[in-house]
Motif scaffolding. Structure first.
Motif, PDB file in Angstrom:
ATOM      1  N   LEU A 114       0.825  -1.210   0.000  1.00  0.00           N
ATOM      2  CA  LEU A 114       0.000   0.000   0.000  1.00  0.00           C
ATOM      3  C   LEU A 114       0.858   1.259   0.000  1.00  0.00           C
ATOM      4  N   LEU A 115       1.910   1.263   0.822  1.00  0.00           N
ATOM      5  CA  LEU A 115       2.765   2.448   0.905  1.00  0.00           C
ATOM      6  C   LEU A 115       3.609   2.631  -0.353  1.00  0.00           C
ATOM      7  N   SER A 116       3.761   1.583  -1.145  1.00  0.00           N
ATOM      8  CA  SER A 116       4.478   1.742  -2.418  1.00  0.00           C
ATOM      9  C   SER A 116       3.630   2.538  -3.407  1.00  0.00           C
ATOM     10  N   LYS A 117       2.321   2.628  -3.158  1.00  0.00           N
ATOM     11  CA  LYS A 117       1.404   3.372  -4.024  1.00  0.00           C
ATOM     12  C   LYS A 117       1.379   4.854  -3.677  1.00  0.00           C
ATOM     13  N   ARG A 118       1.397   5.145  -2.350  1.00  0.00           N
ATOM     14  CA  ARG A 118       1.370   6.544  -1.898  1.00  0.00           C
ATOM     15  C   ARG A 118       1.591   6.597  -0.392  1.00  0.00           C
ATOM     16  N   PRO A 119       2.075   7.716   0.127  1.00  0.00           N
ATOM     17  CA  PRO A 119       2.173   7.883   1.580  1.00  0.00           C
ATOM     18  C   PRO A 119       0.764   7.884   2.193  1.00  0.00           C
ATOM     19  N   MET A 120       0.645   7.360   3.401  1.00  0.00           N
ATOM     20  CA  MET A 120      -0.656   7.289   4.072  1.00  0.00           C
ATOM     21  C   MET A 120      -0.493   7.439   5.568  1.00  0.00           C
ATOM     22  N   ASN A 121      -1.581   7.872   6.203  1.00  0.00           N
ATOM     23  CA  ASN A 121      -1.615   7.845   7.661  1.00  0.00           C
ATOM     24  C   ASN A 121      -2.215   6.505   8.098  1.00  0.00           C
ATOM     25  N   GLY A 122      -2.223   6.238   9.381  1.00  0.00           N
ATOM     26  CA  GLY A 122      -2.684   4.958   9.888  1.00  0.00           C
ATOM     27  C   GLY A 122      -4.133   4.650   9.529  1.00  0.00           C
ATOM     28  N   GLN A 123      -5.001   5.663   9.597  1.00  0.00           N
ATOM     29  CA  GLN A 123      -6.411   5.466   9.267  1.00  0.00           C
ATOM     30  C   GLN A 123      -6.575   5.077   7.797  1.00  0.00           C
ATOM     31  N   GLU A 124      -5.837   5.731   6.911  1.00  0.00           N
ATOM     32  CA  GLU A 124      -5.916   5.397   5.481  1.00  0.00           C
ATOM     33  C   GLU A 124      -5.433   3.973   5.224  1.00  0.00           C
ATOM     34  N   VAL A 155      10.022   1.281   6.528  1.00  0.00           N
ATOM     35  CA  VAL A 155       9.021   2.346   6.481  1.00  0.00           C
ATOM     36  C   VAL A 155       9.579   3.557   7.215  1.00  0.00           C
ATOM     37  N   ASP A 156       9.309   4.734   6.670  1.00  0.00           N
ATOM     38  CA  ASP A 156       9.666   5.994   7.322  1.00  0.00           C
ATOM     39  C   ASP A 156       8.394   6.645   7.846  1.00  0.00           C
ATOM     40  N   MET A 157       8.548   7.495   8.845  1.00  0.00           N
ATOM     41  CA  MET A 157       7.415   8.158   9.476  1.00  0.00           C
ATOM     42  C   MET A 157       7.750   9.628   9.660  1.00  0.00           C
ATOM     43  N   LYS A 158       6.770  10.494   9.393  1.00  0.00           N
ATOM     44  CA  LYS A 158       6.969  11.919   9.686  1.00  0.00           C
ATOM     45  C   LYS A 158       5.645  12.515  10.131  1.00  0.00           C
ATOM     46  N   ARG A 159       5.757  13.551  10.940  1.00  0.00           N
ATOM     47  CA  ARG A 159       4.569  14.243  11.432  1.00  0.00           C
ATOM     48  C   ARG A 159       4.254  15.397  10.504  1.00  0.00           C
ATOM     49  N   GLU A 160       2.993  15.479  10.085  1.00  0.00           N
ATOM     50  CA  GLU A 160       2.491  16.611   9.316  1.00  0.00           C
ATOM     51  C   GLU A 160       1.272  17.142  10.049  1.00  0.00           C
ATOM     52  N   ARG A 161       1.433  18.291  10.652  1.00  0.00           N
ATOM     53  CA  ARG A 161       0.396  18.864  11.505  1.00  0.00           C
ATOM     54  C   ARG A 161       0.057  17.868  12.597  1.00  0.00           C
ATOM     55  N   ARG A 162      -1.172  17.377  12.613  1.00  0.00           N
ATOM     56  CA  ARG A 162      -1.581  16.435  13.667  1.00  0.00           C
ATOM     57  C   ARG A 162      -1.561  14.995  13.199  1.00  0.00           C
ATOM     58  N   GLN A 163      -1.104  14.767  11.979  1.00  0.00           N
ATOM     59  CA  GLN A 163      -1.108  13.410  11.442  1.00  0.00           C
ATOM     60  C   GLN A 163       0.301  12.840  11.363  1.00  0.00           C
ATOM     61  N   THR A 164       0.362  11.529  11.488  1.00  0.00           N
ATOM     62  CA  THR A 164       1.601  10.811  11.256  1.00  0.00           C
ATOM     63  C   THR A 164       1.474  10.157   9.895  1.00  0.00           C
ATOM     64  N   THR A 187       5.655   6.377   4.906  1.00  0.00           N
ATOM     65  CA  THR A 187       6.105   6.199   3.528  1.00  0.00           C
ATOM     66  C   THR A 187       7.013   4.971   3.478  1.00  0.00           C
ATOM     67  N   ILE A 188       7.070   4.363   2.321  1.00  0.00           N
ATOM     68  CA  ILE A 188       7.974   3.230   2.148  1.00  0.00           C
ATOM     69  C   ILE A 188       9.384   3.777   1.925  1.00  0.00           C
ATOM     70  N   SER A 189      10.357   3.186   2.562  1.00  0.00           N
ATOM     71  CA  SER A 189      11.751   3.615   2.405  1.00  0.00           C
ATOM     72  C   SER A 189      12.375   2.911   1.195  1.00  0.00           C
ATOM     73  N   GLU A 190      13.581   3.284   0.859  1.00  0.00           N
ATOM     74  CA  GLU A 190      14.287   2.592  -0.229  1.00  0.00           C
ATOM     75  C   GLU A 190      14.502   1.121   0.132  1.00  0.00           C
ATOM     76  N   ASN A 191      14.850   0.861   1.391  1.00  0.00           N
ATOM     77  CA  ASN A 191      14.989  -0.528   1.840  1.00  0.00           C
ATOM     78  C   ASN A 191      13.648  -1.266   1.745  1.00  0.00           C
TER      79      ASN A 191
END
Length: 109
Positions: free
Chosen positions: A26-36, A67-76, A79-83
């Motif tokens: 799923l993350l290879s398709k697009r970045p997502m938050n946990g709910q998505e 997998v990488d994680m970043k905070r955007e406003r109130r969401q986490t 994204t899939i990493s290169e590994n």
């Protein structure tokens, strides 16, 4: 156009072991938050994973560097990493090797 419904999960097969693979795909398709991620998994598996199942799996994928994680406003946002991309390719090759004959035989029904 209506999306195809997930067939009922057969009692003989436990799909939980596929969770990490599903998340990477799923993350290879697009970045997502946990709910998505949860909603997309629900569409494909027929049921959404509980937070107690999803977030430990995401944490394990992060620990492994997939997998990488970043905070955007109130969401986490995850994204899939290169590994993770490389791991997903290896997993796909493995699944095709391990289950290819089964899919060829039963996939067209």
């Amino acid at each position: 156009m209506e999306e195809p419904r997930c067939p009922e999960t057969p009692e003989c097969c436990d799909m939980r072991g596929m969770l990490s693979f599903y998340i990477l795909w799923l993350l290879s398709k697009r970045p997502m938050n946990g709910q998505e991620i949860s909603e997309e998994l629900g569409k494909r598996r027929g049921t959404k994973p509980t937070p107690g199942t999803l977030y430990p799996a995401l944490k394990e994928l992060r620990t492994k560097g997939l997998v990488d994680m970043k905070r955007e406003r109130r969401q986490t946002i995850y994204t899939i990493s290169e590994n993770g991309k490389e791991g997903l390719k290896k997993a796909c090759r493995y699944f095709c090797y391990a289950f290819g004959e089964i899919f060829q035989e039963y996939g067209s029904e």
